[in-house]
Design a protein around this motif. Structure first.
Motif, PDB file in Angstrom:
ATOM      1  N   SER A 204       0.849  -1.198   0.000  1.00 22.14           N
ATOM      2  CA  SER A 204       0.000   0.000   0.000  1.00 22.14           C
ATOM      3  C   SER A 204       0.879   1.240   0.000  1.00 22.14           C
ATOM      4  O   SER A 204       1.581   1.507   0.977  1.00 22.14           O
ATOM      5  CB  SER A 204      -0.913   0.014   1.226  1.00 22.14           C
ATOM      6  OG  SER A 204      -1.527   1.286   1.377  1.00 22.14           O
ATOM      7  N   GLY A 205       0.840   1.994  -1.090  1.00 22.60           N
ATOM      8  CA  GLY A 205       1.618   3.224  -1.140  1.00 22.60           C
ATOM      9  C   GLY A 205       1.155   4.236  -0.117  1.00 22.60           C
ATOM     10  O   GLY A 205       1.958   4.959   0.480  1.00 22.60           O
ATOM     11  N   VAL A 206      -0.151   4.298   0.114  1.00 26.91           N
ATOM     12  CA  VAL A 206      -0.705   5.265   1.063  1.00 26.91           C
ATOM     13  C   VAL A 206      -0.266   4.931   2.492  1.00 26.91           C
ATOM     14  O   VAL A 206       0.218   5.800   3.233  1.00 26.91           O
ATOM     15  CB  VAL A 206      -2.238   5.287   0.955  1.00 26.91           C
ATOM     16  CG1 VAL A 206      -2.849   6.176   2.045  1.00 26.91           C
ATOM     17  CG2 VAL A 206      -2.669   5.769  -0.426  1.00 26.91           C
ATOM     18  N   LEU A 243       7.794   8.721  -2.487  1.00 25.94           N
ATOM     19  CA  LEU A 243       6.445   8.153  -2.442  1.00 25.94           C
ATOM     20  C   LEU A 243       5.380   9.231  -2.626  1.00 25.94           C
ATOM     21  O   LEU A 243       4.354   8.998  -3.294  1.00 25.94           O
ATOM     22  CB  LEU A 243       6.221   7.400  -1.132  1.00 25.94           C
ATOM     23  CG  LEU A 243       7.013   6.103  -0.959  1.00 25.94           C
ATOM     24  CD1 LEU A 243       6.758   5.512   0.426  1.00 25.94           C
ATOM     25  CD2 LEU A 243       6.669   5.088  -2.039  1.00 25.94           C
ATOM     26  N   ARG A 244       5.600  10.408  -2.059  1.00 26.46           N
ATOM     27  CA  ARG A 244       4.661  11.513  -2.286  1.00 26.46           C
ATOM     28  C   ARG A 244       4.661  11.912  -3.758  1.00 26.46           C
ATOM     29  O   ARG A 244       3.596  12.181  -4.347  1.00 26.46           O
ATOM     30  CB  ARG A 244       5.026  12.713  -1.406  1.00 26.46           C
ATOM     31  CG  ARG A 244       4.629  12.567   0.056  1.00 26.46           C
ATOM     32  CD  ARG A 244       4.695  13.895   0.788  1.00 26.46           C
ATOM     33  NE  ARG A 244       6.050  14.402   0.854  1.00 26.46           N
ATOM     34  CZ  ARG A 244       6.889  14.202   1.883  1.00 26.46           C
ATOM     35  NH1 ARG A 244       6.484  13.470   2.916  1.00 26.46           N
ATOM     36  NH2 ARG A 244       8.102  14.707   1.869  1.00 26.46           N
ATOM     37  N   ARG A 247       2.856   9.225  -5.738  1.00 27.45           N
ATOM     38  CA  ARG A 247       1.415   9.328  -5.463  1.00 27.45           C
ATOM     39  C   ARG A 247       0.796  10.522  -6.175  1.00 27.45           C
ATOM     40  O   ARG A 247      -0.218  10.400  -6.873  1.00 27.45           O
ATOM     41  CB  ARG A 247       1.186   9.446  -3.959  1.00 27.45           C
ATOM     42  CG  ARG A 247      -0.276   9.598  -3.551  1.00 27.45           C
ATOM     43  CD  ARG A 247      -0.383  10.146  -2.135  1.00 27.45           C
ATOM     44  NE  ARG A 247       0.212  11.473  -2.023  1.00 27.45           N
ATOM     45  CZ  ARG A 247       0.400  12.123  -0.860  1.00 27.45           C
ATOM     46  NH1 ARG A 247       0.093  11.517   0.281  1.00 27.45           N
ATOM     47  NH2 ARG A 247       0.941  13.333  -0.839  1.00 27.45           N
ATOM     48  N   ASN A 248       1.398  11.681  -6.019  1.00 24.33           N
ATOM     49  CA  ASN A 248       0.803  12.903  -6.564  1.00 24.33           C
ATOM     50  C   ASN A 248       0.748  12.873  -8.091  1.00 24.33           C
ATOM     51  O   ASN A 248      -0.261  13.263  -8.699  1.00 24.33           O
ATOM     52  CB  ASN A 248       1.577  14.122  -6.080  1.00 24.33           C
ATOM     53  CG  ASN A 248       1.452  14.342  -4.585  1.00 24.33           C
ATOM     54  OD1 ASN A 248       0.569  13.765  -3.936  1.00 24.33           O
ATOM     55  ND2 ASN A 248       2.328  15.160  -4.019  1.00 24.33           N
ATOM     56  N   THR A 250       0.746  10.237 -10.008  1.00 23.50           N
ATOM     57  CA  THR A 250      -0.192   9.196 -10.433  1.00 23.50           C
ATOM     58  C   THR A 250      -1.629   9.646 -10.242  1.00 23.50           C
ATOM     59  O   THR A 250      -2.465   9.528 -11.154  1.00 23.50           O
ATOM     60  CB  THR A 250       0.062   7.902  -9.645  1.00 23.50           C
ATOM     61  OG1 THR A 250       1.374   7.415  -9.942  1.00 23.50           O
ATOM     62  CG2 THR A 250      -0.963   6.829 -10.001  1.00 23.50           C
ATOM     63  N   TRP A 251      -1.939  10.164  -9.070  1.00 23.91           N
ATOM     64  CA  TRP A 251      -3.322  10.525  -8.777  1.00 23.91           C
ATOM     65  C   TRP A 251      -3.799  11.709  -9.615  1.00 23.91           C
ATOM     66  O   TRP A 251      -4.974  11.764  -9.997  1.00 23.91           O
ATOM     67  CB  TRP A 251      -3.470  10.828  -7.288  1.00 23.91           C
ATOM     68  CG  TRP A 251      -3.518   9.572  -6.452  1.00 23.91           C
ATOM     69  CD1 TRP A 251      -3.373   8.281  -6.893  1.00 23.91           C
ATOM     70  CD2 TRP A 251      -3.731   9.500  -5.043  1.00 23.91           C
ATOM     71  NE1 TRP A 251      -3.463   7.405  -5.845  1.00 23.91           N
ATOM     72  CE2 TRP A 251      -3.687   8.115  -4.694  1.00 23.91           C
ATOM     73  CE3 TRP A 251      -3.930  10.437  -4.046  1.00 23.91           C
ATOM     74  CZ2 TRP A 251      -3.863   7.677  -3.386  1.00 23.91           C
ATOM     75  CZ3 TRP A 251      -4.105  10.012  -2.736  1.00 23.91           C
ATOM     76  CH2 TRP A 251      -4.069   8.639  -2.410  1.00 23.91           C
ATOM     77  N   LEU A 291      -1.054   2.465  -6.768  1.00 24.07           N
ATOM     78  CA  LEU A 291      -1.665   3.730  -6.381  1.00 24.07           C
ATOM     79  C   LEU A 291      -2.934   4.036  -7.174  1.00 24.07           C
ATOM     80  O   LEU A 291      -3.869   4.669  -6.652  1.00 24.07           O
ATOM     81  CB  LEU A 291      -0.645   4.858  -6.512  1.00 24.07           C
ATOM     82  CG  LEU A 291       0.403   4.850  -5.387  1.00 24.07           C
ATOM     83  CD1 LEU A 291       1.639   5.621  -5.777  1.00 24.07           C
ATOM     84  CD2 LEU A 291      -0.204   5.427  -4.099  1.00 24.07           C
ATOM     85  N   GLU A 294      -5.522   2.080  -5.334  1.00 24.52           N
ATOM     86  CA  GLU A 294      -5.872   2.711  -4.063  1.00 24.52           C
ATOM     87  C   GLU A 294      -6.721   3.954  -4.275  1.00 24.52           C
ATOM     88  O   GLU A 294      -7.626   4.236  -3.481  1.00 24.52           O
ATOM     89  CB  GLU A 294      -4.598   3.053  -3.283  1.00 24.52           C
ATOM     90  CG  GLU A 294      -3.870   1.810  -2.772  1.00 24.52           C
ATOM     91  CD  GLU A 294      -2.755   2.148  -1.806  1.00 24.52           C
ATOM     92  OE1 GLU A 294      -3.011   2.124  -0.589  1.00 24.52           O
ATOM     93  OE2 GLU A 294      -1.631   2.427  -2.266  1.00 24.52           O
ATOM     94  N   ARG A 295      -6.449   4.685  -5.325  1.00 24.58           N
ATOM     95  CA  ARG A 295      -7.243   5.883  -5.620  1.00 24.58           C
ATOM     96  C   ARG A 295      -8.657   5.514  -6.023  1.00 24.58           C
ATOM     97  O   ARG A 295      -9.627   6.221  -5.674  1.00 24.58           O
ATOM     98  CB  ARG A 295      -6.580   6.683  -6.750  1.00 24.58           C
ATOM     99  CG  ARG A 295      -7.204   8.054  -6.999  1.00 24.58           C
ATOM    100  CD  ARG A 295      -7.085   8.942  -5.779  1.00 24.58           C
ATOM    101  NE  ARG A 295      -7.290  10.340  -6.104  1.00 24.58           N
ATOM    102  CZ  ARG A 295      -7.348  11.323  -5.207  1.00 24.58           C
ATOM    103  NH1 ARG A 295      -7.211  11.010  -3.904  1.00 24.58           N
ATOM    104  NH2 ARG A 295      -7.510  12.570  -5.556  1.00 24.58           N
TER     105      ARG A 295
END
Length: 297
Positions: A204-206, A243-244, A247-248, A250-251, A291, A294-295
Protein backbone atom coordinates in the motif's frame (compact mmCIF):
# COMPACT_ATOMS: atom_id res chain seq x y z
CA UNK A 1 12.06 -7.64 -11.88
CA UNK A 2 13.98 -7.12 -15.12
CA UNK A 3 14.36 -9.71 -17.88
CA UNK A 4 18.15 -9.53 -17.61
CA UNK A 5 19.98 -12.36 -15.78
CA UNK A 6 20.29 -11.66 -12.07
CA UNK A 7 23.86 -11.68 -10.75
CA UNK A 8 24.71 -14.23 -8.09
CA UNK A 9 23.14 -12.81 -4.88
CA UNK A 10 26.10 -13.70 -2.70
CA UNK A 11 26.42 -12.29 0.81
CA UNK A 12 29.99 -11.29 1.65
CA UNK A 13 30.51 -11.34 5.41
CA UNK A 14 34.10 -10.13 5.04
CA UNK A 15 32.66 -6.67 4.29
CA UNK A 16 30.97 -6.40 7.70
CA UNK A 17 31.34 -3.01 9.36
CA UNK A 18 30.62 -1.77 12.87
CA UNK A 19 28.22 1.18 12.65
CA UNK A 20 27.81 1.63 16.41
CA UNK A 21 29.25 -0.16 19.44
CA UNK A 22 28.44 -3.88 18.97
CA UNK A 23 26.13 -3.16 16.02
CA UNK A 24 27.45 -4.59 12.77
CA UNK A 25 26.09 -4.54 9.22
CA UNK A 26 27.00 -6.89 6.39
CA UNK A 27 26.35 -4.51 3.47
CA UNK A 28 24.63 -5.54 0.27
CA UNK A 29 27.19 -3.74 -1.94
CA UNK A 30 24.33 -2.88 -4.31
CA UNK A 31 24.08 -6.49 -5.43
CA UNK A 32 20.54 -7.34 -6.52
CA UNK A 33 18.65 -9.61 -4.09
CA UNK A 34 21.25 -9.14 -1.36
CA UNK A 35 19.92 -7.29 1.71
CA UNK A 36 21.78 -5.34 4.34
CA UNK A 37 22.12 -7.81 7.21
CA UNK A 38 22.45 -6.80 10.86
CA UNK A 39 24.22 -8.37 13.83
CA UNK A 40 23.43 -6.72 17.17
CA UNK A 41 25.21 -7.85 20.34
CA UNK A 42 24.52 -7.53 24.05
CA UNK A 43 26.31 -9.05 27.02
CA UNK A 44 24.16 -12.22 27.00
CA UNK A 45 22.88 -12.64 23.45
CA UNK A 46 23.25 -11.64 19.80
CA UNK A 47 20.47 -10.85 17.30
CA UNK A 48 20.77 -11.40 13.54
CA UNK A 49 18.53 -9.29 11.29
CA UNK A 50 17.78 -11.05 7.95
CA UNK A 51 19.60 -14.02 6.44
CA UNK A 52 20.30 -13.51 2.75
CA UNK A 53 18.76 -15.81 0.14
CA UNK A 54 19.30 -19.55 0.49
CA UNK A 55 21.34 -22.02 2.48
CA UNK A 56 24.91 -21.06 1.58
CA UNK A 57 24.41 -17.36 2.33
CA UNK A 58 22.71 -18.10 5.64
CA UNK A 59 25.49 -20.51 6.62
CA UNK A 60 28.01 -17.69 6.19
CA UNK A 61 25.86 -15.31 8.22
CA UNK A 62 25.38 -17.91 10.98
CA UNK A 63 29.12 -18.60 11.13
CA UNK A 64 29.87 -14.88 11.34
CA UNK A 65 27.23 -14.29 14.02
CA UNK A 66 28.44 -17.30 16.01
CA UNK A 67 31.96 -15.89 15.99
CA UNK A 68 30.63 -12.55 17.24
CA UNK A 69 28.52 -14.29 19.88
CA UNK A 70 31.42 -16.37 21.21
CA UNK A 71 29.08 -18.66 23.12
CA UNK A 72 26.31 -16.18 23.80
CA UNK A 73 22.73 -17.07 22.85
CA UNK A 74 21.63 -16.37 19.27
CA UNK A 75 18.37 -14.88 18.05
CA UNK A 76 17.17 -14.30 14.48
CA UNK A 77 14.51 -12.02 13.06
CA UNK A 78 13.52 -10.95 9.56
CA UNK A 79 12.21 -7.57 8.47
CA UNK A 80 9.61 -9.19 6.17
CA UNK A 81 8.91 -12.49 4.43
CA UNK A 82 10.56 -11.96 1.03
CA UNK A 83 13.12 -14.67 0.15
CA UNK A 84 16.30 -12.59 0.21
CA UNK A 85 15.46 -11.48 3.74
CA UNK A 86 14.05 -14.64 5.31
CA UNK A 87 14.67 -17.73 3.20
CA UNK A 88 17.81 -18.79 4.99
CA UNK A 89 16.16 -19.08 8.39
CA UNK A 90 16.17 -22.90 8.26
CA UNK A 91 19.97 -22.81 8.67
CA UNK A 92 19.50 -21.25 12.12
CA UNK A 93 17.21 -24.04 13.38
CA UNK A 94 18.49 -25.44 16.69
CA UNK A 95 21.13 -22.70 16.75
CA UNK A 96 18.99 -19.59 17.23
CA UNK A 97 15.47 -18.58 18.25
CA UNK A 98 13.61 -17.14 15.23
CA UNK A 99 11.13 -14.36 16.08
CA UNK A 100 8.65 -12.58 13.78
CA UNK A 101 5.42 -10.63 14.12
CA UNK A 102 2.09 -12.37 13.51
CA UNK A 103 1.35 -10.75 10.16
CA UNK A 104 4.77 -11.76 8.86
CA UNK A 105 4.22 -15.31 10.10
CA UNK A 106 0.97 -15.38 8.12
CA UNK A 107 2.79 -14.02 5.06
CA UNK A 108 5.35 -16.81 5.35
CA UNK A 109 2.63 -19.43 5.61
CA UNK A 110 0.28 -18.18 2.90
CA UNK A 111 2.61 -16.46 0.44
CA UNK A 112 5.97 -18.03 1.18
CA UNK A 113 5.53 -21.04 -1.13
CA UNK A 114 4.48 -18.84 -4.05
CA UNK A 115 7.40 -16.45 -3.60
CA UNK A 116 9.79 -19.37 -3.30
CA UNK A 117 8.64 -20.66 -6.68
CA UNK A 118 8.71 -17.17 -8.20
CA UNK A 119 12.31 -16.63 -7.09
CA UNK A 120 13.34 -20.08 -8.29
CA UNK A 121 11.82 -19.08 -11.62
CA UNK A 122 14.49 -16.41 -12.00
CA UNK A 123 16.81 -19.31 -12.84
CA UNK A 124 20.59 -19.27 -12.73
CA UNK A 125 22.33 -18.51 -9.46
CA UNK A 126 19.11 -17.55 -7.67
CA UNK A 127 17.49 -20.91 -8.40
CA UNK A 128 20.65 -22.76 -7.34
CA UNK A 129 20.78 -20.91 -4.04
CA UNK A 130 17.15 -21.83 -3.34
CA UNK A 131 17.52 -25.49 -4.21
CA UNK A 132 16.08 -27.53 -1.35
CA UNK A 133 15.24 -24.44 0.74
CA UNK A 134 12.00 -24.74 2.77
CA UNK A 135 9.60 -21.96 3.72
CA UNK A 136 10.78 -20.57 7.09
CA UNK A 137 8.99 -21.60 10.26
CA UNK A 138 9.31 -19.10 13.16
CA UNK A 139 9.87 -20.26 16.74
CA UNK A 140 8.24 -17.24 18.39
CA UNK A 141 5.36 -15.17 16.98
CA UNK A 142 4.45 -11.92 18.68
CA UNK A 143 1.59 -9.45 18.26
CA UNK A 144 2.05 -5.80 19.21
CA UNK A 145 5.82 -5.68 19.57
CA UNK A 146 8.67 -7.50 21.23
CA UNK A 147 11.38 -6.08 23.46
CA UNK A 148 14.36 -8.41 23.22
CA UNK A 149 16.81 -8.17 26.12
CA UNK A 150 20.29 -9.01 24.82
CA UNK A 151 21.95 -8.11 28.13
CA UNK A 152 22.70 -4.45 28.76
CA UNK A 153 20.85 -3.64 25.55
CA UNK A 154 17.19 -3.99 24.63
CA UNK A 155 16.29 -4.23 20.96
CA UNK A 156 12.75 -3.37 19.93
CA UNK A 157 11.01 -5.43 17.25
CA UNK A 158 8.05 -3.39 15.98
CA UNK A 159 5.46 -4.40 13.37
CA UNK A 160 4.48 -1.37 11.30
CA UNK A 161 1.29 -2.53 9.60
CA UNK A 162 0.84 -2.62 5.83
CA UNK A 163 3.43 -0.85 3.75
CA UNK A 164 5.87 -2.71 1.54
CA UNK A 165 4.18 -5.92 2.78
CA UNK A 166 1.45 -6.76 5.27
CA UNK A 167 3.97 -8.04 7.82
CA UNK A 168 6.71 -5.41 7.76
CA UNK A 169 8.81 -5.09 10.90
CA UNK A 170 11.42 -2.55 11.93
CA UNK A 171 14.23 -3.30 14.37
CA UNK A 172 15.24 -0.47 16.70
CA UNK A 173 18.47 -0.34 18.71
CA UNK A 174 17.60 2.67 20.90
CA UNK A 175 20.88 3.05 22.80
CA UNK A 176 22.78 3.24 19.49
CA UNK A 177 20.19 5.27 17.57
CA UNK A 178 20.07 2.61 14.83
CA UNK A 179 16.97 1.63 12.84
CA UNK A 180 16.76 -1.38 10.49
CA UNK A 181 13.89 -0.72 8.07
CA UNK A 182 13.89 -3.68 5.70
CA UNK A 183 12.41 -2.71 2.34
CA UNK A 184 10.37 0.13 3.77
CA UNK A 185 13.41 2.16 2.76
CA UNK A 186 16.07 1.80 0.07
CA UNK A 187 18.73 4.15 -1.19
CA UNK A 188 19.76 4.72 -4.79
CA UNK A 189 16.73 3.03 -6.28
CA UNK A 190 13.01 3.36 -6.87
CA UNK A 191 10.84 1.98 -4.07
CA UNK A 192 10.09 -1.73 -4.47
CA UNK A 193 6.35 -2.27 -4.99
CA UNK A 194 5.52 -6.01 -4.93
CA UNK A 195 2.20 -5.34 -6.71
CA UNK A 196 1.32 -8.62 -8.42
CA UNK A 197 -2.46 -8.75 -8.86
CA UNK A 198 -4.33 -10.95 -8.31
CA UNK A 199 -1.73 -12.95 -6.36
CA UNK A 200 -0.34 -10.27 -4.05
CA UNK A 201 -1.87 -6.84 -3.57
CA UNK A 202 -0.95 -6.18 0.06
CA UNK A 203 1.55 -3.41 -0.69
CA UNK A 204 0.00 0.00 0.00
CA UNK A 205 1.62 3.22 -1.14
CA UNK A 206 -0.71 5.26 1.06
CA UNK A 207 -0.04 3.29 4.24
CA UNK A 208 3.66 2.96 3.43
CA UNK A 209 3.95 6.73 3.40
CA UNK A 210 2.15 6.96 6.74
CA UNK A 211 4.53 4.37 8.23
CA UNK A 212 7.55 6.37 7.07
CA UNK A 213 6.08 9.57 8.51
CA UNK A 214 5.95 7.88 11.92
CA UNK A 215 9.45 6.42 11.64
CA UNK A 216 10.97 9.70 10.45
CA UNK A 217 9.55 11.56 13.44
CA UNK A 218 11.94 9.66 15.72
CA UNK A 219 14.99 10.94 13.75
CA UNK A 220 17.20 7.84 14.15
CA UNK A 221 20.94 8.49 14.01
CA UNK A 222 21.64 5.64 11.55
CA UNK A 223 19.13 4.13 9.14
CA UNK A 224 19.93 0.71 7.67
CA UNK A 225 17.77 0.32 4.55
CA UNK A 226 16.81 -3.00 3.08
CA UNK A 227 19.11 -2.36 0.12
CA UNK A 228 21.61 0.40 -0.61
CA UNK A 229 23.90 2.61 1.41
CA UNK A 230 23.30 3.37 5.07
CA UNK A 231 22.61 6.93 6.11
CA UNK A 232 20.98 9.22 8.61
CA UNK A 233 17.39 10.49 8.91
CA UNK A 234 17.55 11.74 5.34
CA UNK A 235 17.20 8.14 4.11
CA UNK A 236 13.63 8.15 5.41
CA UNK A 237 13.02 11.70 4.22
CA UNK A 238 14.11 10.85 0.68
CA UNK A 239 11.88 7.78 0.44
CA UNK A 240 8.95 9.77 1.80
CA UNK A 241 9.57 12.46 -0.79
CA UNK A 242 9.64 9.88 -3.59
CA UNK A 243 6.45 8.15 -2.44
CA UNK A 244 4.66 11.51 -2.29
CA UNK A 245 5.98 12.32 -5.75
CA UNK A 246 4.81 8.99 -7.15
CA UNK A 247 1.41 9.33 -5.46
CA UNK A 248 0.80 12.90 -6.56
CA UNK A 249 1.86 12.40 -10.19
CA UNK A 250 -0.19 9.20 -10.43
CA UNK A 251 -3.32 10.52 -8.78
CA UNK A 252 -3.33 13.79 -10.74
CA UNK A 253 -3.45 11.82 -13.99
CA UNK A 254 -5.88 9.24 -12.60
CA UNK A 255 -8.28 12.01 -11.57
CA UNK A 256 -8.19 13.41 -15.11
CA UNK A 257 -9.56 10.07 -16.38
CA UNK A 258 -6.30 9.12 -18.11
CA UNK A 259 -5.95 5.39 -18.71
CA UNK A 260 -3.51 3.41 -16.58
CA UNK A 261 -1.22 2.54 -19.49
CA UNK A 262 -0.85 6.22 -20.34
CA UNK A 263 -0.33 7.11 -16.69
CA UNK A 264 2.47 4.54 -16.44
CA UNK A 265 4.19 5.89 -19.54
CA UNK A 266 4.05 9.52 -18.43
CA UNK A 267 4.94 8.96 -14.78
CA UNK A 268 7.76 6.54 -15.63
CA UNK A 269 9.34 9.00 -18.07
CA UNK A 270 8.99 11.87 -15.59
CA UNK A 271 10.48 10.01 -12.64
CA UNK A 272 13.40 8.62 -14.63
CA UNK A 273 14.14 12.14 -15.83
CA UNK A 274 14.12 13.38 -12.23
CA UNK A 275 16.13 10.42 -10.86
CA UNK A 276 18.27 9.19 -13.76
CA UNK A 277 20.86 7.55 -11.52
CA UNK A 278 18.42 5.33 -9.61
CA UNK A 279 18.16 1.58 -10.19
CA UNK A 280 14.97 -0.48 -10.19
CA UNK A 281 13.04 1.38 -12.88
CA UNK A 282 10.79 -1.66 -13.31
CA UNK A 283 9.16 -0.86 -9.95
CA UNK A 284 7.70 2.44 -11.17
CA UNK A 285 4.99 0.66 -13.17
CA UNK A 286 4.12 -1.53 -10.17
CA UNK A 287 3.88 1.54 -7.96
CA UNK A 288 1.59 3.31 -10.40
CA UNK A 289 -0.67 0.26 -10.57
CA UNK A 290 -0.87 0.06 -6.80
CA UNK A 291 -1.66 3.73 -6.38
CA UNK A 292 -4.26 3.72 -9.16
CA UNK A 293 -6.02 0.87 -7.38
CA UNK A 294 -5.87 2.71 -4.06
CA UNK A 295 -7.24 5.88 -5.62
CA UNK A 296 -10.11 3.99 -7.20
CA UNK A 297 -11.03 2.14 -3.99
Amino acid sequence: MTDEPIPDPAVRVSDAQEIAPDVLVIPNRRVQLVPNIGVVAGTRAVLVVDTGVGTANAEQVLAFASEVAAGRRLYLTSTHFHPEHAFGAHVFADRATYLVNRAQAEDLKTKGPGYLEMFRGFGGAVARRLDGVPVPNPDVVYDDGYDLDLGGRTVRLRPTGRGHTRGDQVVEVPDAGVLFTGDLAETGQFAIFPWFPPYDTDVSGVRWLAVLDRLAAARPRVVVPGHGELGGPRVLDDVRAYLRELRNETWRRHDSAMGERAIVAEVRALLIERHPEWAGREWIERGVGCLCAERAA
